[in-house]
Design an enzyme around this catalytic site. Structure first.
Site, PDB file in Angstrom:
ATOM      1  N   GLU A  71     140.496  77.181  54.964  1.00 19.88           N
ATOM      2  CA  GLU A  71     139.627  76.464  54.136  1.00 19.88           C
ATOM      3  C   GLU A  71     138.314  76.102  54.974  1.00 19.88           C
ATOM      4  O   GLU A  71     137.238  76.081  54.301  1.00 19.88           O
ATOM      5  CB  GLU A  71     140.401  75.384  53.730  1.00 19.88           C
ATOM      6  CG  GLU A  71     139.722  74.475  52.740  1.00 19.88           C
ATOM      7  CD  GLU A  71     140.056  72.998  52.904  1.00 19.88           C
ATOM      8  OE1 GLU A  71     139.318  72.078  52.975  1.00 19.88           O
ATOM      9  OE2 GLU A  71     141.279  72.570  52.646  1.00 19.88           O
ATOM     10  N   HIS A  72     138.500  75.655  56.148  1.00 18.37           N
ATOM     11  CA  HIS A  72     137.345  75.165  56.865  1.00 18.37           C
ATOM     12  C   HIS A  72     136.077  76.268  57.017  1.00 18.37           C
ATOM     13  O   HIS A  72     135.015  76.075  57.039  1.00 18.37           O
ATOM     14  CB  HIS A  72     137.764  74.614  58.097  1.00 18.37           C
ATOM     15  CG  HIS A  72     138.378  73.104  58.199  1.00 18.37           C
ATOM     16  ND1 HIS A  72     137.630  72.128  58.762  1.00 18.37           N
ATOM     17  CD2 HIS A  72     139.294  72.663  57.482  1.00 18.37           C
ATOM     18  CE1 HIS A  72     138.255  71.026  58.397  1.00 18.37           C
ATOM     19  NE2 HIS A  72     139.216  71.313  57.894  1.00 18.37           N
ATOM     20  N   GLU A 148     141.103  66.228  63.280  1.00 16.43           N
ATOM     21  CA  GLU A 148     141.597  65.883  61.787  1.00 16.43           C
ATOM     22  C   GLU A 148     142.978  65.593  61.880  1.00 16.43           C
ATOM     23  O   GLU A 148     143.563  64.465  61.419  1.00 16.43           O
ATOM     24  CB  GLU A 148     141.259  66.932  60.956  1.00 16.43           C
ATOM     25  CG  GLU A 148     141.918  66.416  59.276  1.00 16.43           C
ATOM     26  CD  GLU A 148     141.510  67.524  58.488  1.00 16.43           C
ATOM     27  OE1 GLU A 148     142.228  67.605  57.111  1.00 16.43           O
ATOM     28  OE2 GLU A 148     140.702  68.237  58.747  1.00 16.43           O
TER      29      GLU A 148
END
Length: 446
Positions: A71-72, A148
């Site tokens: 996704e990143h 994160e």
């Protein structure tokens, strides 16, 4: 406490979508890509979404976190766009964007002026099959994901506690692996892993296009054919079959202590059936059961008994979210007042549930909940992006457009007997995990 507020929010998952039958259009491209168009002409804006039927629960064993890492990486470059240019173009055109990864899906969206829709489609289609990744790209974003995880999980005792509970609830199914991934496995992810996952799953025949807002369905279909229709389907897309849970024959318990815990609480989660296409009644009964037991605070069964009558709880909650491809969870939470132990809170919770099972459903309470559902249908019209997200979550979780549209009526048709039958089914201690999140007084005093 953020976890508790999230859990309470899940209790409202029965909210459904209100719309006129002629506001939605569906079609499928020749390459297998499904599309939904939701018309709303109140403002000259549009939400453009692409949902992939792949999430963290579809990862190869030992590669946890690859869905989220990809996704990143999707914001890196293609042959036509430099790394980061996608986001710069969206911003330059006055739009906003985001992406998200769940167990069952990964989604990307932009919200822009209606006349910028074609540009969004062109760029999103470009990165669907044309992503270019360097070793540096993957290394950089892997470090971002690790940071994160450090900030959201490693430094959050509630999040660490939640991971342990999920791993205990699912003995074999990948829902027991955190969406962000286990830290030691994230550290080993590489470019080869990312490209293999991308090339297999990111394809039109594994995607759903949702366009909602001030649009003409015919024009959307024309643009979809132009940009997405030319993409080649993936031969690797097969039926989504995951490891299933073995019969669960013993209740599990866990305790987690941390000196950073500000508010201890007890939580029990039961394995529970999900919403299934064409058969959503059991899930509807569970959604209403959660609201009766712990929704809307003081008016709920647990709220009246533990907060008002016995005054031993600061906060109570019950939660159920049936939007998942495989078995979900049903849970109860009690946050005790100062001076009340977690053992006492758990006993009081169990006694309150036992009393409910004996007394049955308060029909006046149920009628009020159903009235709230009708009201939520009206309010749901106000968020076009919210409507689009509801369809995306449902379709990537195995449901159909017809299932989404029928949900409200199914909820209204649930009877007290349906709810009690659902309670009898779900409250099986053998399929449960009871957890205590505690303050580590020893460490806190040092």
């Amino acid at each position: 406490m953020r976890l508790l507020f999230l859990l309470i929010g899940l209790g409202l998952s029965f909210s459904s979508i209100a719309r006129a039958a002629d506001d939605i259009t569906t079609f499928r491209l020749k390459n297998g890509m499904d599309a939904i168009v939701i018309e709303d002409h109140r403002a000259a804006v549009v939400t453009h979404m692409v949902w992939y039927r792949v999430g963290a629960a579809d990862e190869e064993a030992g590669k946890s976190g690859i869905a989220h890492l990809l996704e990143h990486l999707m914001f890196k470059g293609t042959k036509n766009l430099e790394s980061g240019e996608f986001s710069r173009v969206v911003s330059a055109n006055g739009g906003s964007e985001n992406a998200f990864t769940s167990f069952d899906y990964t989604g990307y969206f932009q919200r822009v002026a209606s006349d910028r829709l074609e540009l969004m489609m062109e760029m999103e289609a470009d990165r669907m099959r044309g992503l270019i990744l360097s070793e540096e790209d993957v290394t950089t974003e892997r470090d971002v994901v690790l940071e994160e995880r450090n900030s959201r999980t490693e430094n959050n005792p509630g999040a660490l506690f939640s991971e342990q509970r999920m791993a205990s609830l699912y003995l074999n199914h990948p829902y027991g692996v955190p969406t962000i991934g286990w830290k030691h496995e994230i550290e080993q992810l590489n470019r080869k892993d990312a490209l293999a996952f991308y090339q297999k799953y990111y394809a039109p025949n594994n995607a759903i296009l949702i366009v909602a807002g001030d649009v003409d369905p015919k024009q959307v279909k024309k643009l979809a054919r132009k940009y997405y229709g030319r993409l080649k389907a993936s031969d690797g897309i097969t039926e989504r079959v995951r490891p299933s849970e073995p019969p669960q024959i013993a209740p599990r318990r866990l305790q987690y202590s941390d000196n950073r815990v500000s508010q201890p609480y007890v939580i029990r989660t039961y394995l529970a059936p999900e919403r299934n296409p064409g058969n959503q009644k059991p899930a509807a009964a569970l959604a209403l059961l959660a609201e009766l037991l712990g929704g809307d605070g003081l008016s709920s069964v647990l709220g009246r008994e533990l907060q008002i009558k016995q005054k031993l709880a600061l906060q109570v909650s019950a939660f159920y979210d049936g939007l998942s491809l495989d078995k979900s969870g049903f849970g109860l939470v009690v946050v005790p007042v100062e001076g009340v132990s977690l053992a006492e809170a758990e006993d009081a919770m169990d006694n309150a549930v036992a009393k409910f099972m004996k007394d049955g459903v308060d029909t006046d309470h149920l009628a009020r909940l159903k009235a709230q559902i009708k009201a939520s249908d009206i309010y749901a019209r106000d968020s076009v992006q919210g409507l689009a997200r509801r369809y995306g979550e449902a379709l990537t979780s195995g449901l159909t457009v017809a299932d989404v549209d029928a949900w409200s009526e199914i909820l209204q048709a649930v009877t007290p007997d349906d709810i009690m039958a659902a309670a009898e089914l779900v409250f099986d201690r053998r399929q449960s995990v009871t957890g205590w999140l505690m303050r580590d007084e020893t460490e806190a005093s040092q």
